[in-house]
Design a protein around this motif. Structure first.
Motif, PDB file in Angstrom:
ATOM      1  N   GLN A 105     -66.501 -31.982 -15.444  1.00 40.56           N
ATOM      2  CA  GLN A 105     -65.881 -31.784 -16.758  1.00 40.56           C
ATOM      3  C   GLN A 105     -64.373 -31.996 -16.693  1.00 40.56           C
ATOM      4  O   GLN A 105     -63.783 -32.578 -17.603  1.00 40.56           O
ATOM      5  N   THR A 106     -63.748 -31.509 -15.618  1.00 42.01           N
ATOM      6  CA  THR A 106     -62.291 -31.663 -15.530  1.00 42.01           C
ATOM      7  C   THR A 106     -61.886 -33.103 -15.250  1.00 42.01           C
ATOM      8  O   THR A 106     -60.815 -33.541 -15.650  1.00 42.01           O
ATOM      9  N   THR A 107     -62.737 -33.855 -14.572  1.00 43.47           N
ATOM     10  CA  THR A 107     -62.386 -35.240 -14.242  1.00 43.47           C
ATOM     11  C   THR A 107     -63.012 -36.241 -15.205  1.00 43.47           C
ATOM     12  O   THR A 107     -62.870 -37.447 -15.000  1.00 43.47           O
ATOM     13  N   ALA A 108     -63.673 -35.771 -16.244  1.00 44.72           N
ATOM     14  CA  ALA A 108     -64.370 -36.685 -17.163  1.00 44.72           C
ATOM     15  C   ALA A 108     -63.389 -37.583 -17.910  1.00 44.72           C
ATOM     16  O   ALA A 108     -63.664 -38.766 -18.126  1.00 44.72           O
ATOM     17  N   ASN A 109     -62.238 -37.062 -18.311  1.00 46.06           N
ATOM     18  CA  ASN A 109     -61.305 -37.872 -19.092  1.00 46.06           C
ATOM     19  C   ASN A 109     -60.241 -38.529 -18.213  1.00 46.06           C
ATOM     20  O   ASN A 109     -59.346 -39.178 -18.725  1.00 46.06           O
ATOM     21  N   GLN A 110     -60.334 -38.361 -16.916  1.00 47.27           N
ATOM     22  CA  GLN A 110     -59.381 -38.991 -16.006  1.00 47.27           C
ATOM     23  C   GLN A 110     -60.026 -40.219 -15.385  1.00 47.27           C
ATOM     24  O   GLN A 110     -61.244 -40.308 -15.263  1.00 47.27           O
ATOM     25  N   THR A 111     -59.188 -41.126 -14.994  1.00 43.08           N
ATOM     26  CA  THR A 111     -59.725 -42.353 -14.406  1.00 43.08           C
ATOM     27  C   THR A 111     -59.089 -42.596 -13.053  1.00 43.08           C
ATOM     28  O   THR A 111     -57.923 -42.284 -12.841  1.00 43.08           O
ATOM     29  N   GLY A 112     -59.872 -43.147 -12.149  1.00 41.30           N
ATOM     30  CA  GLY A 112     -59.384 -43.640 -10.870  1.00 41.30           C
ATOM     31  C   GLY A 112     -58.565 -42.662 -10.053  1.00 41.30           C
ATOM     32  O   GLY A 112     -59.019 -41.574  -9.714  1.00 41.30           O
ATOM     33  N   TRP A 113     -57.322 -43.088  -9.825  1.00 44.53           N
ATOM     34  CA  TRP A 113     -56.460 -42.331  -8.931  1.00 44.53           C
ATOM     35  C   TRP A 113     -56.046 -40.987  -9.517  1.00 44.53           C
ATOM     36  O   TRP A 113     -55.765 -40.031  -8.780  1.00 44.53           O
ATOM     37  N   GLU A 114     -55.992 -40.886 -10.841  1.00 42.23           N
ATOM     38  CA  GLU A 114     -55.639 -39.601 -11.456  1.00 42.23           C
ATOM     39  C   GLU A 114     -56.648 -38.533 -11.067  1.00 42.23           C
ATOM     40  O   GLU A 114     -56.288 -37.402 -10.732  1.00 42.23           O
ATOM     41  N   ALA A 115     -57.923 -38.880 -11.085  1.00 42.68           N
ATOM     42  CA  ALA A 115     -58.974 -37.920 -10.721  1.00 42.68           C
ATOM     43  C   ALA A 115     -58.860 -37.527  -9.255  1.00 42.68           C
ATOM     44  O   ALA A 115     -58.971 -36.349  -8.901  1.00 42.68           O
ATOM     45  N   VAL A 116     -58.604 -38.522  -8.402  1.00 42.47           N
ATOM     46  CA  VAL A 116     -58.469 -38.230  -6.974  1.00 42.47           C
ATOM     47  C   VAL A 116     -57.251 -37.351  -6.734  1.00 42.47           C
ATOM     48  O   VAL A 116     -57.304 -36.380  -5.971  1.00 42.47           O
ATOM     49  N   PHE A 117     -56.137 -37.684  -7.381  1.00 40.20           N
ATOM     50  CA  PHE A 117     -54.912 -36.914  -7.191  1.00 40.20           C
ATOM     51  C   PHE A 117     -55.096 -35.472  -7.667  1.00 40.20           C
ATOM     52  O   PHE A 117     -54.635 -34.532  -7.020  1.00 40.20           O
ATOM     53  N   ASN A 118     -55.781 -35.287  -8.764  1.00 34.80           N
ATOM     54  CA  ASN A 118     -56.008 -33.928  -9.268  1.00 34.80           C
ATOM     55  C   ASN A 118     -56.957 -33.131  -8.375  1.00 34.80           C
ATOM     56  O   ASN A 118     -56.872 -31.905  -8.302  1.00 34.80           O
ATOM     57  N   LEU A 119     -57.878 -33.822  -7.731  1.00 37.94           N
ATOM     58  CA  LEU A 119     -58.746 -33.109  -6.789  1.00 37.94           C
ATOM     59  C   LEU A 119     -57.964 -32.560  -5.611  1.00 37.94           C
ATOM     60  O   LEU A 119     -58.344 -31.555  -5.014  1.00 37.94           O
ATOM     61  N   LEU A 120     -56.847 -33.218  -5.293  1.00 35.59           N
ATOM     62  CA  LEU A 120     -56.023 -32.777  -4.168  1.00 35.59           C
ATOM     63  C   LEU A 120     -54.888 -31.862  -4.599  1.00 35.59           C
ATOM     64  O   LEU A 120     -53.981 -31.614  -3.832  1.00 35.59           O
ATOM     65  N   SER A 121     -54.935 -31.342  -5.803  1.00 37.73           N
ATOM     66  CA  SER A 121     -53.864 -30.464  -6.262  1.00 37.73           C
ATOM     67  C   SER A 121     -53.858 -29.177  -5.450  1.00 37.73           C
ATOM     68  O   SER A 121     -54.819 -28.832  -4.769  1.00 37.73           O
TER      69      SER A 121
END
Length: 152
Positions: A105-121
């Motif tokens: 749900q949190t990564t549904a509206n993110q694409t590509g590197w944004e999703a990966v970067f947010n996973l590493l927050s």
């Protein structure tokens, strides 16, 4: 020359009564001589053997009961362990599914590197684990803003 050997002790002392003569194979083993003694010895021996046989059978029966009890207790403990393990696995599976759904749900509206970067927050890092991901984040940020290389 003088003989210094010690004479052997007497076979019986004068205070003790003599034992009845023994019948047997000549080495002193055997039953007391006489018809009453032989009957008494064989009756007593038969009774002793019967008692021993009964004791052995009772002990064997008791061992069988104890082993059966131990097996039943072990089976009950094994079933309890398996049921607890199954409950634990179900809880872990449910938790993993919920966490996966929340991540999707949190990564549904993110694409590509944004999703990966947010996973590493920082909020996703494991507390008390000193993992330095600064260089990794720096490389991901650089890759995010860089044009992909074309394949020749």
């Amino acid at each position: 020359s003088v003989d210094m050997t010690i004479p052997p002790p007497p076979l019986s002392s004068s205070n003790e009564p003599e034992a009845p003569p023994l019948a047997g194979n000549g080495n002193g083993n055997g039953a007391a001589v006489g018809p009453e003694a032989a009957t008494f010895a064989s009756a007593a021996l038969a009774e002793w053997k019967a008692n021993q046989q009964r004791n052995i059978l009772e002990k064997e029966a008791e061992e069988v009961r104890e082993l059966q009890t131990i097996r039943e207790e072990a089976a009950a403990e094994r079933e309890l362990m398996y049921s607890q393990r199954e409950k634990q696995l179900q809880a872990v599976h449910t938790s993993n599914r919920e966490r996966q759904a929340a991540t999707e749900q949190t990564t549904a509206n993110q694409t590509g590197w944004e999703a990966v970067f947010n996973l590493l927050s920082d909020e996703n890092l494991v507390p008390d684990k000193h993992t330095d991901l600064a260089r990794f984040k720096q490389m991901l940020t650089r890759l995010k803003h860089q044009q992909p290389l074309t394949v020749m």
